[in-house]
Design a protein around this motif. Sequence first.
Motif, PDB file in Angstrom:
ATOM      1  N   SER A  87      44.464  37.975  42.017  1.00 26.79           N
ATOM      2  CA  SER A  87      44.113  36.619  42.245  1.00 26.79           C
ATOM      3  C   SER A  87      45.769  36.117  42.840  1.00 26.79           C
ATOM      4  O   SER A  87      46.673  36.448  42.439  1.00 26.79           O
ATOM      5  N   GLU A 102      44.266  40.808  36.659  1.00 28.30           N
ATOM      6  CA  GLU A 102      43.205  41.244  35.684  1.00 28.30           C
ATOM      7  C   GLU A 102      42.494  42.367  35.983  1.00 28.30           C
ATOM      8  O   GLU A 102      42.004  42.533  36.844  1.00 28.30           O
ATOM      9  N   GLU A 106      41.075  42.114  30.738  1.00 32.47           N
ATOM     10  CA  GLU A 106      42.618  41.975  29.995  1.00 32.47           C
ATOM     11  C   GLU A 106      43.599  41.563  31.384  1.00 32.47           C
ATOM     12  O   GLU A 106      43.406  41.978  32.526  1.00 32.47           O
ATOM     13  N   ASP A 107      44.256  40.342  30.856  1.00 38.22           N
ATOM     14  CA  ASP A 107      45.520  40.242  31.781  1.00 38.22           C
ATOM     15  C   ASP A 107      46.514  41.335  31.738  1.00 38.22           C
ATOM     16  O   ASP A 107      47.002  41.418  30.837  1.00 38.22           O
ATOM     17  N   ARG A 118      48.453  37.008  40.096  1.00 36.32           N
ATOM     18  CA  ARG A 118      48.109  37.550  38.891  1.00 36.32           C
ATOM     19  C   ARG A 118      47.209  38.694  39.032  1.00 36.32           C
ATOM     20  O   ARG A 118      46.384  38.975  39.891  1.00 36.32           O
ATOM     21  N   SER A 152      49.164  40.908  34.175  1.00 35.39           N
ATOM     22  CA  SER A 152      50.017  40.353  35.191  1.00 35.39           C
ATOM     23  C   SER A 152      51.648  40.741  34.725  1.00 35.39           C
ATOM     24  O   SER A 152      52.486  40.790  35.719  1.00 35.39           O
TER      25      SER A 152
END
Length: 859
Positions: free
Chosen positions: A678, A728, A627-628, A726, A630
């Motif tokens: 990331s 995740e 799941e993102d 980002r 961010s």
Amino acid sequence: MSRPTVLDSGIELDARGIRAEGSPRVVLCASLFYFRLPREQWRARLEQVRASGYTCVDVYLPWNFHETAPGIWSFEHRRDVAAFLDLARETGLYVIARPGPYICSEWDGGALPAWLGLDPQVRVRQHEPRFLEQVTAWFDQVLPLLARRQYPAGGPVIMVQLENELDFFDCEDRTGYLTALRDQALRHGITVPLIACAGQGDIEGATGDVQGVVPACNFYPDDDSPDIEPEVRRYAQLLAERDLPLLITETNRRHRTLRRLLASGASMIAPYLQSSGWNFGFTPSTGNWGEPGNFMSHGYDFGGYVSSTGAERPEFTEAQVFARVIDTLGPRLALATSTVPGVPVTADFPTSSSPSALDLDGGGQLVGVPHLGTAPGTAVVNGVAVAVAADSCPLMLVDVPLRPYGVDATLTLASADLVAAAEGVLTFSSDVPVTVVVDGTRVEIPAPKPGSPTTAAAGGATLVALAPPDAARLRATDRDGTVHLTEAPPRRDTPPPTAVRTVRRRPATAPERPAGTHELPPTLESLGVYRGRGTYRTTADLTGVDELLLVGAADIVDLSVAGRVRPTIAGFGAVQRIDVREATGAAAVEAVVEIWGHANFDDSRLPALHLGALRGLGTLWKVREAEDVSALWSVRGQWAGLPAPTRALGGWSSTRVGLPVTYTREIRSSTASALHLSGVVEPLRVSVDSGEARTVHTEDPWVLLPAGAHQVAITLPHHPSGGGLRAELLRLEPVTDWSCAVQDDDLLTGFAAEGGPAQGVELPLALDPGEEAWLDVDVPPSDDGYLVRMEGSQIRVTGWAQGECVGRVWVGDRPAFSGGDSNIIWIPSGWSGLTLLVKGAAGPGNAELRTLWLESPDG
């Protein structure tokens, strides 16, 4: 800092220098490690150091080399350090003994036994009872051995070093820790000075400011830096204020630099690893010199004056000339004090930003004039122009009375090294013309060539100039200028390499020792493997799983899933994402994990680079969902107030670049999960549920979370662009039910030595990824031994000879290596047999051993 107590040992230290039984001396010391050489070569290597003009060797004593398993001690054969110390005394060398407990030295674990990490309450290199209990067991073995061999009564040991570069390590109670080590040394009767070296100039950080522990310094400057002299003079002055000499326990190997250290006030100079050696078997470390980690090679050679095989390099001649300067000036130099030149010094070449000089005992100065350029140049010393060779540092004498040498005059200036002085005769060493001024009379002596001394006279003295190779071999100079040299060693022709194209392959493979079943993969150390390897096997249901997450694997992992061998993982514990979309349903998972070595330095960037970190597969997870996350982070910091703004991670904007901003968000997961950040550039600080913050680096930008709801806070230096950060969230399920089997180094070595049936095969030998071949190689007799070089691709090779694992080589796609030549295995002279374990690795190209080359050593 109070002045350390100097015990009645025959060795005295004060601001004037070092005295051995009242005789002042400058000590040149070469690192020489018995544990990195065959015992048969100890005497020859010690004699070689003595022939270089050096008068001392420093010797680490690695704890885990002698305690091979908990409570199992060995001081025999190649571990017989007492015999090595006795040989040093017979050879006429002093010894600085360095028993740790931590030694660094790019050695497995820095010599701390791997099993210490199995007890979470043992905190290495700390003033902590459980660790000190283990240290006591080691010191009880080794310190009595050293006490019986102290100078002058029982042996060559003139100093004992406690710990090693402690100022690099986050020790919470330095005073308590060093006090405990000191007290143990005193309890065991150590009477020579106890020293502790600072790796980065933090004297108190290295010694704990403990009474009776003498601070020493390790300097590793850029050899071409113009600022070496003022830095070293500062430490000489700091120590002189404590009535102590400057002891340089480690430094670079280049004699141009060593001359600069001498001129700046060092009483002891110990370049690290002048006499190179080998990391036998499973003893190399994993270290912190890569990006971020690396492997140490079988060869242990940083370009010292003697190669790993014993060949003398050009620096060996430089050593002999340097030692002759020190011997010639004798007590005058040993009692000198550090200062700056008393006369003007300028140069038309790159040189020191602030040259150093020594005020010699009895009058005059020694001035170091470093030439940091590549073309010959000219210096002007007290108004006199003199030639200076490129890449040199002549030790020029200024206003030195010559009466001790039978000449009733003053040496106003000598532009070259004084390498001998007898009644009325002064002998110099130089590659360029020599300028000598005696009582105002100036004489120019042409540049000598090897084998052709040049002579002159001034002020009643005969002046002789020799080329450095001749100066290194000087025996005596007669009053008329006749020079007597020792015989030059004969030149040896090195035969060309010999190709081995036929080997014998054993059908059998080494047995495994079953190591039980476990819900999660255990560490190899918990299975009794401190050096060697282990195999982990399970069957995993990969239905609906696209990737696996491997966390904490170290050192070398050959992982196969559903029969497919993956490229070798050597990530120093960094999290690895593994694509398994081609595997469905029940899949066999197997991992062979080899310990290359334990970390020799404490590096926080990756888990396996921590000092004391354990080895093994780590934990393998199935990634069930990604799941993102961010977006929807609350911002705290700079002018952000309440209610907290909601922004994307890294999306807050202000003009206050570099100041911290904290982003918080609730993260929910019904399973264990991993937060992947990331785009990390600068280190971030991450805390979970207001707990202690940890640092997340670009090398391993992961945070593991247990099941549940967690408040995650990420603090980062602000950048208006946001930096592309980002987040995740991977929801995880562990892979469980592992069976284990192990092969420690004793088991593998025993199998290699057993021999057995084998069938001849021609090279090249192709291997499938993960396939292993045990090969016996016929090696013809040789007085010099052999370097065995592997030509091939995607293979790892371990070699055994004379019943011992000699070394390992990795050919093909691999991590960074440091040390000596990482592509060879050395068979010492007189060591019989050669058995190779060759393992194919997945990666670019096919796994293949094409040719073995037997090369004669370079000396």
